[in-house]
Design a protein around this motif. Sequence first.
Motif, mmCIF file in Angstrom:
data_model
loop_
_atom_site.group_PDB
_atom_site.id
_atom_site.type_symbol
_atom_site.label_atom_id
_atom_site.label_comp_id
_atom_site.label_asym_id
_atom_site.label_seq_id
_atom_site.Cartn_x
_atom_site.Cartn_y
_atom_site.Cartn_z
ATOM 1 N N TRP A 170 0.831 -1.208 0.000
ATOM 2 C CA TRP A 170 0.000 0.000 0.000
ATOM 3 C C TRP A 170 0.869 1.262 0.000
ATOM 4 N N GLU A 171 1.933 1.267 0.787
ATOM 5 C CA GLU A 171 2.827 2.432 0.798
ATOM 6 C C GLU A 171 3.461 2.660 -0.563
ATOM 7 N N ASN A 172 3.796 1.593 -1.268
ATOM 8 C CA ASN A 172 4.342 1.741 -2.622
ATOM 9 C C ASN A 172 3.337 2.422 -3.546
ATOM 10 N N LEU A 173 2.053 2.093 -3.366
ATOM 11 C CA LEU A 173 1.018 2.738 -4.181
ATOM 12 C C LEU A 173 0.839 4.201 -3.804
ATOM 13 N N VAL A 174 1.001 4.526 -2.505
ATOM 14 C CA VAL A 174 0.950 5.927 -2.081
ATOM 15 C C VAL A 174 2.076 6.709 -2.759
ATOM 16 N N ASP A 175 3.255 6.119 -2.774
ATOM 17 C CA ASP A 175 4.412 6.745 -3.435
ATOM 18 C C ASP A 175 4.128 6.943 -4.924
ATOM 19 N N ALA A 176 3.565 5.911 -5.575
ATOM 20 C CA ALA A 176 3.262 6.004 -7.008
ATOM 21 C C ALA A 176 2.217 7.076 -7.276
ATOM 22 N N GLU A 177 1.213 7.172 -6.402
ATOM 23 C CA GLU A 177 0.168 8.184 -6.578
ATOM 24 C C GLU A 177 0.736 9.586 -6.367
ATOM 25 N N ILE A 280 -11.375 9.094 11.374
ATOM 26 C CA ILE A 280 -10.821 9.166 10.014
ATOM 27 C C ILE A 280 -10.171 10.528 9.790
ATOM 28 N N GLY A 281 -8.993 10.489 9.151
ATOM 29 C CA GLY A 281 -8.319 11.713 8.735
ATOM 30 C C GLY A 281 -8.102 11.724 7.237
ATOM 31 N N ILE A 282 -8.299 12.881 6.602
ATOM 32 C CA ILE A 282 -8.197 13.023 5.143
ATOM 33 C C ILE A 282 -7.207 14.135 4.808
ATOM 34 N N ALA A 283 -6.343 13.879 3.813
ATOM 35 C CA ALA A 283 -5.436 14.914 3.313
ATOM 36 C C ALA A 283 -5.477 14.911 1.787
ATOM 37 N N GLN A 284 -6.045 15.960 1.202
ATOM 38 C CA GLN A 284 -5.976 16.105 -0.249
ATOM 39 C C GLN A 284 -4.564 16.549 -0.606
ATOM 40 N N LEU A 285 -3.985 15.955 -1.617
ATOM 41 C CA LEU A 285 -2.592 16.256 -1.976
ATOM 42 C C LEU A 285 -2.482 17.626 -2.627
ATOM 43 N N THR A 286 -1.490 18.381 -2.174
ATOM 44 C CA THR A 286 -1.170 19.698 -2.737
ATOM 45 C C THR A 286 0.314 19.721 -3.075
ATOM 46 N N ASP A 287 0.806 20.877 -3.449
ATOM 47 C CA ASP A 287 2.233 21.012 -3.754
ATOM 48 C C ASP A 287 3.090 21.123 -2.494
ATOM 49 N N GLU A 288 2.463 21.178 -1.351
ATOM 50 C CA GLU A 288 3.210 21.379 -0.103
ATOM 51 C C GLU A 288 4.103 20.195 0.268
ATOM 52 N N PRO A 289 3.602 18.948 0.288
ATOM 53 C CA PRO A 289 4.482 17.831 0.670
ATOM 54 C C PRO A 289 5.626 17.641 -0.335
ATOM 55 N N GLU A 290 6.802 17.349 0.189
ATOM 56 C CA GLU A 290 7.967 17.133 -0.675
ATOM 57 C C GLU A 290 8.102 15.667 -1.078
ATOM 58 N N ASN A 291 7.435 14.800 -0.347
ATOM 59 C CA ASN A 291 7.467 13.382 -0.683
ATOM 60 C C ASN A 291 6.199 12.717 -0.132
ATOM 61 N N TYR A 292 6.007 11.452 -0.487
ATOM 62 C CA TYR A 292 4.761 10.776 -0.083
ATOM 63 C C TYR A 292 4.666 10.608 1.419
ATOM 64 N N MET A 293 5.803 10.521 2.112
ATOM 65 C CA MET A 293 5.779 10.346 3.565
ATOM 66 C C MET A 293 5.206 11.583 4.257
ATOM 67 N N GLN A 294 5.517 12.762 3.714
ATOM 68 C CA GLN A 294 4.932 13.976 4.284
ATOM 69 C C GLN A 294 3.430 14.031 4.029
ATOM 70 N N TRP A 295 3.018 13.512 2.882
ATOM 71 C CA TRP A 295 1.581 13.439 2.575
ATOM 72 C C TRP A 295 0.881 12.500 3.568
ATOM 73 N N MET A 296 1.492 11.363 3.841
ATOM 74 C CA MET A 296 0.934 10.433 4.818
ATOM 75 C C MET A 296 0.905 11.072 6.208
ATOM 76 N N GLN A 297 1.916 11.870 6.518
ATOM 77 C CA GLN A 297 1.948 12.539 7.804
ATOM 78 C C GLN A 297 0.779 13.514 7.956
#
Length: 317
Positions: A170-177, A280-297
Amino acid sequence: MAMTDFEANSFHWLVDMLESVEVGLVVLDLDFRVQAWNGFMENHSGITASKIRNQVLFDVFPDIPKAWLARKVDAVALLNTRAFTSWEQRPYLFRFRNTRPITGTEEYMFQNLTISPLSGVTGEVEKVCLMVYDVTDIASSKRALERANEQLATLSMTDRLTGLLNRGTWENLVDAEFERYRRYGHTTSLVMLDIDHFKPVNDSHGHLAGDEVIKHTASITRNAIRQSDSAGRYGGEEFGIILPETDAEGARIICERIRESIELSVVETSVAPIRYTISIGIAQLTDEPENYMQWMQQADEALYAAKEAGRNRVVVR
């Protein structure tokens, strides 16, 4: 010219061998009329050589792919060379039932096929010989191995308890997304969800009942998302969902549906019926995260905020 005794005996031995060999032998003229039909073909088709002789093969076996076989035979006759087809290209030419005890699970006989040209006294190809090999054991073993490998590949990617993707996959798919967003800018949201007060469930009812709650959460989640979405068990009682082409509001609607379904349901276990809730927590992806781990954070922070606000709720970061 009369045949010598040696020639007569040799001919008799040859005919006897062709009748008893465990290979199907069919001789056709170029109009596809059967000229020879050995014992293997008689045994597996139930049709005797005398009955099928001079009949057009396609009239007796209408399920044989006529256009395909005609092209093969025409090429063999024109080039005066053999042609070979394996069961992997075409499982069988003749639809014979599988009679091998070892591979009894296969419905039909898998066959390899060789088509050989037969020339007359002038050197011209006048007939062809079809040699039909029963390769059911080989084919069945290979198919079983392929199925086993597919199952192993699936098991290596999925969580055994829930059937959802495991954490690594699943984390690999987060990275790919995340990389897909950086390249194409498509809207996408990430969800982290957690079972509320899960430890007391285990402490009060035992781990087997806790497993039933985890499986129930996975089932509700799986049924609420689309085929393009990806749900995984992140660890313990925590889950994650990737929602491609979905903004925060769309993600919130999906997550509220999951939250409400769980709140209103009862898990019937061998110990006791269990009611529970999730956060439940939701984060829509923006330009702010530098990598997928920050998006997950970010999604994890939204989940923490839902816990802090009293649980059983959805928070959008």
